[in-house]
Scaffold this motif. Structure first.
Motif, PDB file in Angstrom:
ATOM      1  N   THR A   1     -65.416  17.918  -7.080  1.00  0.00           N
ATOM      2  CA  THR A   1     -65.880  18.936  -8.077  1.00  0.00           C
ATOM      3  C   THR A   1     -64.876  18.575  -9.259  1.00  0.00           C
ATOM      4  O   THR A   1     -65.044  19.140 -10.612  1.00  0.00           O
ATOM      5  CB  THR A   1     -65.183  20.450  -7.619  1.00  0.00           C
ATOM      6  N   LEU A   2     -64.189  17.367  -9.295  1.00  0.00           N
ATOM      7  CA  LEU A   2     -63.512  16.815 -10.505  1.00  0.00           C
ATOM      8  C   LEU A   2     -64.221  15.503 -11.246  1.00  0.00           C
ATOM      9  O   LEU A   2     -64.433  14.510 -10.482  1.00  0.00           O
ATOM     10  CB  LEU A   2     -62.107  16.590 -10.176  1.00  0.00           C
ATOM     11  N   PRO A   3     -64.598  15.711 -12.540  1.00  0.00           N
ATOM     12  CA  PRO A   3     -65.440  14.684 -13.217  1.00  0.00           C
ATOM     13  C   PRO A   3     -64.717  13.396 -13.170  1.00  0.00           C
ATOM     14  O   PRO A   3     -63.287  13.466 -13.414  1.00  0.00           O
ATOM     15  CB  PRO A   3     -65.428  15.149 -14.438  1.00  0.00           C
ATOM     16  N   GLN A   4     -65.091  12.477 -12.887  1.00  0.00           N
ATOM     17  CA  GLN A   4     -64.604  10.997 -12.970  1.00  0.00           C
ATOM     18  C   GLN A   4     -63.648  10.792 -14.069  1.00  0.00           C
ATOM     19  O   GLN A   4     -62.573  10.192 -14.086  1.00  0.00           O
ATOM     20  CB  GLN A   4     -65.636   9.841 -12.940  1.00  0.00           C
ATOM     21  N   GLU A   5     -63.928  11.236 -15.307  1.00  0.00           N
ATOM     22  CA  GLU A   5     -63.122  10.794 -16.581  1.00  0.00           C
ATOM     23  C   GLU A   5     -61.923  11.673 -16.668  1.00  0.00           C
ATOM     24  O   GLU A   5     -60.982  11.407 -17.270  1.00  0.00           O
ATOM     25  CB  GLU A   5     -63.900  11.119 -17.849  1.00  0.00           C
ATOM     26  N   LYS A   6     -61.780  12.708 -15.468  1.00  0.00           N
ATOM     27  CA  LYS A   6     -60.601  13.379 -15.498  1.00  0.00           C
ATOM     28  C   LYS A   6     -59.837  12.827 -14.508  1.00  0.00           C
ATOM     29  O   LYS A   6     -58.569  13.557 -14.089  1.00  0.00           O
ATOM     30  CB  LYS A   6     -60.876  14.909 -15.401  1.00  0.00           C
ATOM     31  N   ARG A   7     -60.111  11.760 -13.463  1.00  0.00           N
ATOM     32  CA  ARG A   7     -59.321  11.398 -12.497  1.00  0.00           C
ATOM     33  C   ARG A   7     -58.019  10.642 -12.888  1.00  0.00           C
ATOM     34  O   ARG A   7     -58.166   9.407 -12.690  1.00  0.00           O
ATOM     35  CB  ARG A   7     -60.048  10.848 -11.435  1.00  0.00           C
ATOM     36  N   VAL A   8     -57.287  10.886 -13.683  1.00  0.00           N
ATOM     37  CA  VAL A   8     -55.878  10.243 -13.866  1.00  0.00           C
ATOM     38  C   VAL A   8     -54.793  11.029 -13.365  1.00  0.00           C
ATOM     39  O   VAL A   8     -54.796  12.001 -13.935  1.00  0.00           O
ATOM     40  CB  VAL A   8     -56.095   9.963 -15.649  1.00  0.00           C
ATOM     41  N   LEU A   9     -53.984  10.383 -12.524  1.00  0.00           N
ATOM     42  CA  LEU A   9     -52.894  10.882 -11.872  1.00  0.00           C
ATOM     43  C   LEU A   9     -51.739  10.309 -12.396  1.00  0.00           C
ATOM     44  O   LEU A   9     -51.385   9.296 -12.231  1.00  0.00           O
ATOM     45  CB  LEU A   9     -53.081  10.822 -10.287  1.00  0.00           C
ATOM     46  N   VAL A  10     -50.787  11.141 -13.074  1.00  0.00           N
ATOM     47  CA  VAL A  10     -49.367  10.579 -13.714  1.00  0.00           C
ATOM     48  C   VAL A  10     -48.462  11.306 -13.156  1.00  0.00           C
ATOM     49  O   VAL A  10     -48.256  12.582 -12.891  1.00  0.00           O
ATOM     50  CB  VAL A  10     -49.325  10.891 -15.285  1.00  0.00           C
TER      51      VAL A  10
ATOM     52  N   TYR B   1     -59.721   7.652  -3.564  1.00  0.00           N
ATOM     53  CA  TYR B   1     -60.671   8.916  -4.065  1.00  0.00           C
ATOM     54  C   TYR B   1     -60.904   8.572  -5.599  1.00  0.00           C
ATOM     55  O   TYR B   1     -61.338   9.455  -6.144  1.00  0.00           O
ATOM     56  CB  TYR B   1     -59.706  10.165  -3.902  1.00  0.00           C
ATOM     57  N   ASP B   2     -60.562   7.188  -5.861  1.00  0.00           N
ATOM     58  CA  ASP B   2     -60.917   6.663  -7.131  1.00  0.00           C
ATOM     59  C   ASP B   2     -60.292   7.325  -8.341  1.00  0.00           C
ATOM     60  O   ASP B   2     -60.903   8.216  -9.117  1.00  0.00           O
ATOM     61  CB  ASP B   2     -62.613   7.007  -7.417  1.00  0.00           C
ATOM     62  N   PHE B   3     -59.028   7.434  -8.312  1.00  0.00           N
ATOM     63  CA  PHE B   3     -58.169   7.858  -9.296  1.00  0.00           C
ATOM     64  C   PHE B   3     -57.570   6.813 -10.035  1.00  0.00           C
ATOM     65  O   PHE B   3     -57.213   5.890  -9.308  1.00  0.00           O
ATOM     66  CB  PHE B   3     -57.259   9.094  -8.749  1.00  0.00           C
ATOM     67  N   GLU B   4     -57.534   6.816 -11.334  1.00  0.00           N
ATOM     68  CA  GLU B   4     -56.534   5.967 -12.017  1.00  0.00           C
ATOM     69  C   GLU B   4     -55.032   6.349 -11.828  1.00  0.00           C
ATOM     70  O   GLU B   4     -54.904   7.902 -12.191  1.00  0.00           O
ATOM     71  CB  GLU B   4     -56.573   5.905 -13.368  1.00  0.00           C
ATOM     72  N   VAL B   5     -54.260   5.975 -10.971  1.00  0.00           N
ATOM     73  CA  VAL B   5     -52.658   6.453 -10.514  1.00  0.00           C
ATOM     74  C   VAL B   5     -51.528   5.639 -11.515  1.00  0.00           C
ATOM     75  O   VAL B   5     -51.572   4.393 -11.478  1.00  0.00           O
ATOM     76  CB  VAL B   5     -52.617   6.430  -9.148  1.00  0.00           C
ATOM     77  N   ILE B   6     -50.952   6.477 -12.162  1.00  0.00           N
ATOM     78  CA  ILE B   6     -49.763   5.766 -13.145  1.00  0.00           C
ATOM     79  C   ILE B   6     -48.433   6.611 -12.592  1.00  0.00           C
ATOM     80  O   ILE B   6     -48.197   7.714 -12.744  1.00  0.00           O
ATOM     81  CB  ILE B   6     -49.929   5.808 -14.450  1.00  0.00           C
ATOM     82  N   GLY B   7     -47.334   6.021 -12.266  1.00  0.00           N
ATOM     83  CA  GLY B   7     -46.114   6.445 -11.618  1.00  0.00           C
ATOM     84  C   GLY B   7     -45.267   5.956 -12.902  1.00  0.00           C
ATOM     85  O   GLY B   7     -45.050   4.842 -13.195  1.00  0.00           O
ATOM     86  N   LEU B   8     -44.365   7.121 -13.399  1.00  0.00           N
ATOM     87  CA  LEU B   8     -43.307   6.821 -14.535  1.00  0.00           C
ATOM     88  C   LEU B   8     -42.394   5.930 -13.805  1.00  0.00           C
ATOM     89  O   LEU B   8     -42.008   4.937 -14.559  1.00  0.00           O
ATOM     90  CB  LEU B   8     -42.706   7.823 -14.833  1.00  0.00           C
ATOM     91  N   GLN B   9     -41.697   5.795 -12.614  1.00  0.00           N
ATOM     92  CA  GLN B   9     -41.120   4.910 -12.157  1.00  0.00           C
ATOM     93  C   GLN B   9     -41.870   4.038 -10.964  1.00  0.00           C
ATOM     94  O   GLN B   9     -43.194   4.220 -11.043  1.00  0.00           O
ATOM     95  CB  GLN B   9     -39.832   5.660 -11.120  1.00  0.00           C
ATOM     96  N   GLY B  10     -41.223   2.870 -10.507  1.00  0.00           N
ATOM     97  CA  GLY B  10     -42.194   2.198  -9.903  1.00  0.00           C
ATOM     98  C   GLY B  10     -42.293   2.735  -8.425  1.00  0.00           C
ATOM     99  O   GLY B  10     -41.998   3.963  -8.242  1.00  0.00           O
TER     100      GLY B  10
ATOM    101  N   GLY C   1     -55.265   7.019  -4.720  1.00  0.00           N
ATOM    102  CA  GLY C   1     -56.026   6.473  -5.753  1.00  0.00           C
ATOM    103  C   GLY C   1     -57.112   5.694  -5.400  1.00  0.00           C
ATOM    104  O   GLY C   1     -58.369   5.678  -5.824  1.00  0.00           O
ATOM    105  N   LYS C   2     -56.606   4.860  -4.708  1.00  0.00           N
ATOM    106  CA  LYS C   2     -57.776   3.728  -4.119  1.00  0.00           C
ATOM    107  C   LYS C   2     -58.888   4.521  -3.242  1.00  0.00           C
ATOM    108  O   LYS C   2     -60.034   4.189  -3.411  1.00  0.00           O
ATOM    109  CB  LYS C   2     -57.196   2.759  -3.418  1.00  0.00           C
TER     110      LYS C   2
END
Length: 304
Positions: free
Chosen positions: A184-193, A206-215, A203-204
């Motif tokens: 239900t979430l459009p692809q362009e909104k799949r950015v997880l910080v 479910y096709d999310f771009e995942v970015i962690g502030l720490q490593g 992310g792999k």
């Protein structure tokens, strides 16, 4: 770290004299590290085994140091299950000592093929240890845990196998439900910080771009440049929400939010995700399936 490890190893040596003189027990004594692994053993073993989990709600396994009470549990265990891939980095020396005391230790993530693991250039094991965020990985871990439990307690092998089959069906249903929600979430909104880089397997899968502030490990610290870089990315990608984690202090995400605000952009804190630990034992989030479903609903609702 060295002083604490030395103290614990001395404690272990004091226990070792009696380690091979255990009296027969009615139930197999199982010790687990993370709450996700504890949940597996509860599902497979049920009332047939005694499970002692070392790490509870909100505990960060990357930084966890064993107490004297933990050592007592470990030295009296029949079998120890832990994640591996250096997730419990400060316990490695203790696990090695357990092996010398003839106590079976099982690193569950070791069953996964290298092709299923995510490489890391910045982590000691060279692989991301957060394997539970891919349900297919977790199914393999469940199979492996069952196999080792049956070896340790063969008289209950049939019951363990039956419980395992029931639990795997629950995981299959969970995977279907999660996919429906994420669709239900459009692809362009799949950015997880998030606070730290624990969601790469998610992310792999479910096709999310995942970015962690720490490593990958919370032992690393996010610097001012990291915060500013990520703030710019949030603005560029028009990210609506960022997330704190239950086992990581929220100050870093609050600093990130402030950095975005200072650039005349608005980003909300979408909620708290469970990353390295489950929720309270008396809640749905205190189970692996409940935790995963809660996380997905929180992410999707906040990013819509």
């Amino acid at each position: 770290m060295k002083k604490i490890t030395l103290l614990l190893l001395i404690t272990l040596s004091l226990f070792s004299c009696n380690s091979n003189k255990k009296t027969p027990k009615e139930k197999l004594h199982v010790v687990t590290t993370t709450s996700m692994i504890t949940d597996i053993l509860y599902n497979i073993g049920g009332d047939l085994i005694q499970v002692d989990g070392l790490m509870g709600t909100g505990v960060d396994p990357h930084l966890y140091k064993a107490t004297e009470g933990d050592v007592s549990k470990l030295i009296n265990a029949d079998i120890i299950f832990y994640n591996g891939l250096h997730l419990e980095g400060k316990l490695v020396a203790i696990f090695e000592k357990m092996k010398h005391q003839q106590i079976k230790t099982v690193a569950l993530a070791n069953i996964l093929q290298k092709e299923a693991l995510i490489d890391s250039d910045y982590f000691a094991s060279n692989y991301d240890p957060h394997v539970w965020f891919d349900i297919n990985n977790w199914k393999e871990v469940v199979q492996y845990a069952t196999q080792e439990l049956k070896k340790a307690d063969p008289k209950n092998a049939d019951a363990f196998e039956k419980n395992k089959d029931i639990y795997l069906k629950k995981l299959t249903l969970l995977a279907t439900e999660i996919k429906q929600i994420i669709n239900t979430l459009p692809q362009e909104k799949r950015v997880l910080v998030t606070a730290h880089d624990a969601f790469s397997y998610f992310g792999k899968a479910y096709d999310f771009e995942v970015i962690g502030l720490q490593g990958i490990s919370t032992a690393t610290e996010a610097g001012v440049q990291d915060v500013q870089r990520l703030a710019n990315l949030i603005i560029e990608k028009k990210v609506k929400a960022i997330f704190v984690e239950s086992s990581v202090p929220k100050r870093t995400i609050e600093a990130l939010q402030a950095a975005v605000t200072s650039k005349n952009h608005k980003v909300t804190i979408g909620g708290t995700l469970y990353s390295d630990a489950l929720g309270n034992p008396d809640t749905k989030e205190g189970t692996y399936t409940g935790m995963f479903l809660y996380n997905v609903n929180t992410i999707v609702n906040s990013l819509q």
